[in-house]
Design a protein around this motif. Structure first.
Motif, PDB file in Angstrom:
ATOM      1  N   ALA A 284       4.001  13.755   2.730  1.00  0.00           N
ATOM      2  CA  ALA A 284       4.248  12.708   3.613  1.00  0.00           C
ATOM      3  C   ALA A 284       4.022  11.471   2.681  1.00  0.00           C
ATOM      4  O   ALA A 284       3.062  11.388   2.152  1.00  0.00           O
ATOM      5  CB  ALA A 284       3.297  12.606   4.802  1.00  0.00           C
ATOM      6  N   LEU A 285       5.008  10.458   2.780  1.00  0.00           N
ATOM      7  CA  LEU A 285       4.938   9.318   2.080  1.00  0.00           C
ATOM      8  C   LEU A 285       5.010   8.011   2.906  1.00  0.00           C
ATOM      9  O   LEU A 285       5.970   8.172   3.763  1.00  0.00           O
ATOM     10  CB  LEU A 285       6.121   9.329   0.911  1.00  0.00           C
ATOM     11  CG  LEU A 285       6.080  10.407  -0.279  1.00  0.00           C
ATOM     12  CD1 LEU A 285       7.515  10.748  -0.900  1.00  0.00           C
ATOM     13  CD2 LEU A 285       5.016  10.404  -1.085  1.00  0.00           C
ATOM     14  N   LEU A 286       3.956   7.086   2.604  1.00  0.00           N
ATOM     15  CA  LEU A 286       4.150   5.946   3.414  1.00  0.00           C
ATOM     16  C   LEU A 286       3.898   4.575   2.776  1.00  0.00           C
ATOM     17  O   LEU A 286       3.513   4.698   1.570  1.00  0.00           O
ATOM     18  CB  LEU A 286       2.885   6.203   4.630  1.00  0.00           C
ATOM     19  CG  LEU A 286       3.104   7.166   5.351  1.00  0.00           C
ATOM     20  CD1 LEU A 286       1.935   8.080   5.310  1.00  0.00           C
ATOM     21  CD2 LEU A 286       3.078   6.770   6.774  1.00  0.00           C
TER      22      LEU A 286
ATOM     23  N   ALA B 166      11.848   5.274  -3.591  1.00  0.00           N
ATOM     24  CA  ALA B 166      10.599   4.752  -4.201  1.00  0.00           C
ATOM     25  C   ALA B 166      10.491   5.239  -5.619  1.00  0.00           C
ATOM     26  O   ALA B 166      10.924   6.299  -5.992  1.00  0.00           O
ATOM     27  CB  ALA B 166       9.325   4.976  -3.403  1.00  0.00           C
ATOM     28  N   ALA B 167      10.298   4.346  -6.474  1.00  0.00           N
ATOM     29  CA  ALA B 167       9.967   4.715  -7.984  1.00  0.00           C
ATOM     30  C   ALA B 167       8.447   4.333  -8.554  1.00  0.00           C
ATOM     31  O   ALA B 167       8.417   3.393  -8.505  1.00  0.00           O
ATOM     32  CB  ALA B 167      11.081   4.291  -8.894  1.00  0.00           C
TER      33      ALA B 167
ATOM     34  N   GLN C 251       4.826  -1.117   8.176  1.00  0.00           N
ATOM     35  CA  GLN C 251       4.645   0.242   7.633  1.00  0.00           C
ATOM     36  C   GLN C 251       5.547   1.245   8.254  1.00  0.00           C
ATOM     37  O   GLN C 251       5.959   1.387   9.225  1.00  0.00           O
ATOM     38  CB  GLN C 251       2.906   0.741   8.197  1.00  0.00           C
ATOM     39  CG  GLN C 251       2.788   2.062   7.460  1.00  0.00           C
ATOM     40  CD  GLN C 251       1.458   2.250   8.078  1.00  0.00           C
ATOM     41  OE1 GLN C 251       0.312   1.777   7.128  1.00  0.00           O
ATOM     42  NE2 GLN C 251       1.033   3.138   8.792  1.00  0.00           N
ATOM     43  N   LEU C 252       5.819   2.320   7.166  1.00  0.00           N
ATOM     44  CA  LEU C 252       6.994   3.247   7.505  1.00  0.00           C
ATOM     45  C   LEU C 252       6.574   4.371   6.664  1.00  0.00           C
ATOM     46  O   LEU C 252       5.906   4.356   5.723  1.00  0.00           O
ATOM     47  CB  LEU C 252       8.261   2.529   7.479  1.00  0.00           C
ATOM     48  CG  LEU C 252       8.852   1.592   6.147  1.00  0.00           C
ATOM     49  CD1 LEU C 252       8.564   2.371   4.855  1.00  0.00           C
ATOM     50  CD2 LEU C 252      10.011   0.995   6.207  1.00  0.00           C
ATOM     51  N   GLY C 253       7.337   5.287   6.942  1.00  0.00           N
ATOM     52  CA  GLY C 253       7.249   6.620   5.983  1.00  0.00           C
ATOM     53  C   GLY C 253       8.067   7.667   6.347  1.00  0.00           C
ATOM     54  O   GLY C 253       8.805   7.678   7.395  1.00  0.00           O
ATOM     55  N   GLY C 254       7.947   8.813   5.807  1.00  0.00           N
ATOM     56  CA  GLY C 254       8.495  10.221   6.311  1.00  0.00           C
ATOM     57  C   GLY C 254       8.233  11.201   5.317  1.00  0.00           C
ATOM     58  O   GLY C 254       7.262  11.012   4.547  1.00  0.00           O
ATOM     59  N   TRP C 255       9.113  12.210   5.433  1.00  0.00           N
ATOM     60  CA  TRP C 255       8.627  13.574   4.328  1.00  0.00           C
ATOM     61  C   TRP C 255       9.575  13.439   3.312  1.00  0.00           C
ATOM     62  O   TRP C 255      10.767  13.082   3.282  1.00  0.00           O
ATOM     63  CB  TRP C 255       9.062  14.766   5.294  1.00  0.00           C
ATOM     64  CG  TRP C 255       8.265  14.890   6.526  1.00  0.00           C
ATOM     65  CD1 TRP C 255       8.508  14.542   7.765  1.00  0.00           C
ATOM     66  CD2 TRP C 255       7.082  15.256   6.585  1.00  0.00           C
ATOM     67  NE1 TRP C 255       7.765  14.686   8.728  1.00  0.00           N
ATOM     68  CE2 TRP C 255       6.493  15.194   8.017  1.00  0.00           C
ATOM     69  CE3 TRP C 255       5.868  15.638   5.674  1.00  0.00           C
ATOM     70  CZ2 TRP C 255       5.150  15.669   8.438  1.00  0.00           C
ATOM     71  CZ3 TRP C 255       4.661  16.150   6.176  1.00  0.00           C
ATOM     72  CH2 TRP C 255       4.380  16.089   7.604  1.00  0.00           C
TER      73      TRP C 255
ATOM     74  N   LYS D 281       0.905  -1.240   0.077  1.00  0.00           N
ATOM     75  CA  LYS D 281       0.037   0.194  -0.053  1.00  0.00           C
ATOM     76  C   LYS D 281       0.883   1.275  -0.036  1.00  0.00           C
ATOM     77  O   LYS D 281       1.806   1.150   0.803  1.00  0.00           O
ATOM     78  CB  LYS D 281      -0.684   0.104   1.176  1.00  0.00           C
ATOM     79  CG  LYS D 281      -2.005   1.076   1.337  1.00  0.00           C
ATOM     80  CD  LYS D 281      -2.613   1.124   2.555  1.00  0.00           C
ATOM     81  CE  LYS D 281      -3.834   1.994   2.470  1.00  0.00           C
ATOM     82  NZ  LYS D 281      -4.778   2.080   3.871  1.00  0.00           N
ATOM     83  N   TRP D 282       0.651   2.245  -0.870  1.00  0.00           N
ATOM     84  CA  TRP D 282       1.285   3.469  -1.127  1.00  0.00           C
ATOM     85  C   TRP D 282       0.456   4.732  -0.844  1.00  0.00           C
ATOM     86  O   TRP D 282      -0.529   4.797  -1.209  1.00  0.00           O
ATOM     87  CB  TRP D 282       1.822   3.576  -2.382  1.00  0.00           C
ATOM     88  CG  TRP D 282       2.727   4.601  -2.708  1.00  0.00           C
ATOM     89  CD1 TRP D 282       2.500   5.332  -3.775  1.00  0.00           C
ATOM     90  CD2 TRP D 282       4.078   5.187  -2.444  1.00  0.00           C
ATOM     91  NE1 TRP D 282       3.375   6.463  -4.040  1.00  0.00           N
ATOM     92  CE2 TRP D 282       4.506   6.112  -3.045  1.00  0.00           C
ATOM     93  CE3 TRP D 282       4.741   4.681  -1.114  1.00  0.00           C
ATOM     94  CZ2 TRP D 282       5.522   6.975  -2.892  1.00  0.00           C
ATOM     95  CZ3 TRP D 282       5.840   5.380  -1.035  1.00  0.00           C
ATOM     96  CH2 TRP D 282       6.304   6.376  -1.760  1.00  0.00           C
ATOM     97  N   ILE D 283       0.812   5.530   0.215  1.00  0.00           N
ATOM     98  CA  ILE D 283       0.255   6.536   0.593  1.00  0.00           C
ATOM     99  C   ILE D 283       0.974   7.864   0.327  1.00  0.00           C
ATOM    100  O   ILE D 283       2.126   7.973   0.850  1.00  0.00           O
ATOM    101  CB  ILE D 283      -0.345   6.483   2.079  1.00  0.00           C
ATOM    102  CG1 ILE D 283      -0.911   5.357   2.247  1.00  0.00           C
ATOM    103  CG2 ILE D 283      -1.193   7.920   2.317  1.00  0.00           C
ATOM    104  CD1 ILE D 283      -1.177   5.011   3.802  1.00  0.00           C
ATOM    105  N   ASN D 284       0.375   8.648  -0.342  1.00  0.00           N
ATOM    106  CA  ASN D 284       1.020  10.025  -0.888  1.00  0.00           C
ATOM    107  C   ASN D 284      -0.074  11.411  -0.191  1.00  0.00           C
ATOM    108  O   ASN D 284      -1.187  11.598  -0.660  1.00  0.00           O
ATOM    109  CB  ASN D 284       1.123  10.088  -2.260  1.00  0.00           C
ATOM    110  CG  ASN D 284       1.880  11.195  -2.801  1.00  0.00           C
ATOM    111  OD1 ASN D 284       1.804  12.458  -2.180  1.00  0.00           O
ATOM    112  ND2 ASN D 284       2.611  11.164  -3.837  1.00  0.00           N
ATOM    113  N   CYS D 285       0.502  12.010   0.805  1.00  0.00           N
ATOM    114  CA  CYS D 285      -0.429  13.082   1.364  1.00  0.00           C
ATOM    115  C   CYS D 285       0.466  14.353   1.200  1.00  0.00           C
ATOM    116  O   CYS D 285       1.573  14.552   1.485  1.00  0.00           O
ATOM    117  CB  CYS D 285      -0.317  12.851   2.816  1.00  0.00           C
ATOM    118  SG  CYS D 285      -1.437  11.263   3.259  1.00  0.00           S
TER     119      CYS D 285
END
Length: 226
Positions: free
Chosen positions: A52-54, A118-119, A41-45, A8-12
């Motif tokens: 924010a990308l997760l 990530a690409a 699950q992980l993410g950052g700026w 799952k890819w989340i782009n906020c």
């Protein structure tokens, strides 16, 4: 044959001045650490600090769908992030390849990574088979040989959209890879033959956003179904 893992890819895009509120809400997602089927699950700026990308990894789609039905909405309400972002884009799909590195399993890689690369690739029609062969035969061994790679995945988000994610031990290891190995690998891969558009992200990971795992044996770096 086991069902493929699910990514799952989340782009906020976060509102100006709302980074702290978003981050506080993101930390509340640690409540899902006990969710059956969650591998991590992980993410950052991103580099702008506004996005924010997760990335989350699940043992299979059934576990992910169960989470959506039973817990997602309640935890999203508790996280109270809705007012902190301007837009959110979510995509999910099967993990069709896994890249080996120094981590024994993907959950281990998620747990120990400090950098996510990530690409987000949108392919020319009919190029998926060749694209995946290039990931397997060029990029995977080339990144592993460069040093610092924990593991990676290729997630199919749509018919001609693939997300390639790699997890790195340190910013220094990732910088060494991009400086010394990446240019030659990109030339060998001949990326424009397969890829119509590519959006790349290098994300220093926020440790407090990591959602742990419960020691599941799922997430082997061998036998991922294509």
């Amino acid at each position: 044959m086991m069902a493929p893992m699910w990514g799952k890819w989340i782009n906020c895009r976060v509102r100006p001045g709302a980074r702290a509120d978003f981050a506080a809400g993101q930390r509340r997602w640690s409540a899902i650490a006990d969710q059956p089927g969650l591998l991590g699950q992980l993410g950052g700026w991103d580099g702008t600090g506004r996005r924010a990308l997760l990335y989350a990894l699940w043992a299979d789609r059934a576990g992910y769908d169960r989470f959506l039905r039973e817990r997602h909405d309640a935890i999203a309400t508790e996280a109270a992030q809705q007012g902190s972002w301007e837009s959110i884009r979510v995509a999910a799909g099967p993990v069709v390849q896994a890249f080996p590195g120094t981590a024994p399993t993907l959950p281990d890689a998620l747990r120990h990574a400090t950098v996510l690369r990530a690409a987000d690739c949108r392919l020319h029609p009919g190029r998926a088979e060749h694209f995946l062969a290039v990931q397997r035969d060029v990029w995977a061994p080339g990144m592993a040989a460069a040093g610092g790679l924990l593991a990676g995945t290729v997630t199919r988000l749509a018919a001609d959209r693939y997300l390639v994610t790699t997890l790195w031990t340190s910013p220094e290891a990732h910088t060494a890879y991009t400086t010394h190995a990446f240019p030659a690998l990109r030339a060998r891969a001949d990326v424009p033959v397969d890829v119509a558009t590519l959006t790349g992200h290098v994300v220093p990971l926020e440790p407090s956003w990591h959602v742990g795992w419960a020691g599941s044996s799922v997430g082997s770096l061998t036998g991922v179904r294509r």
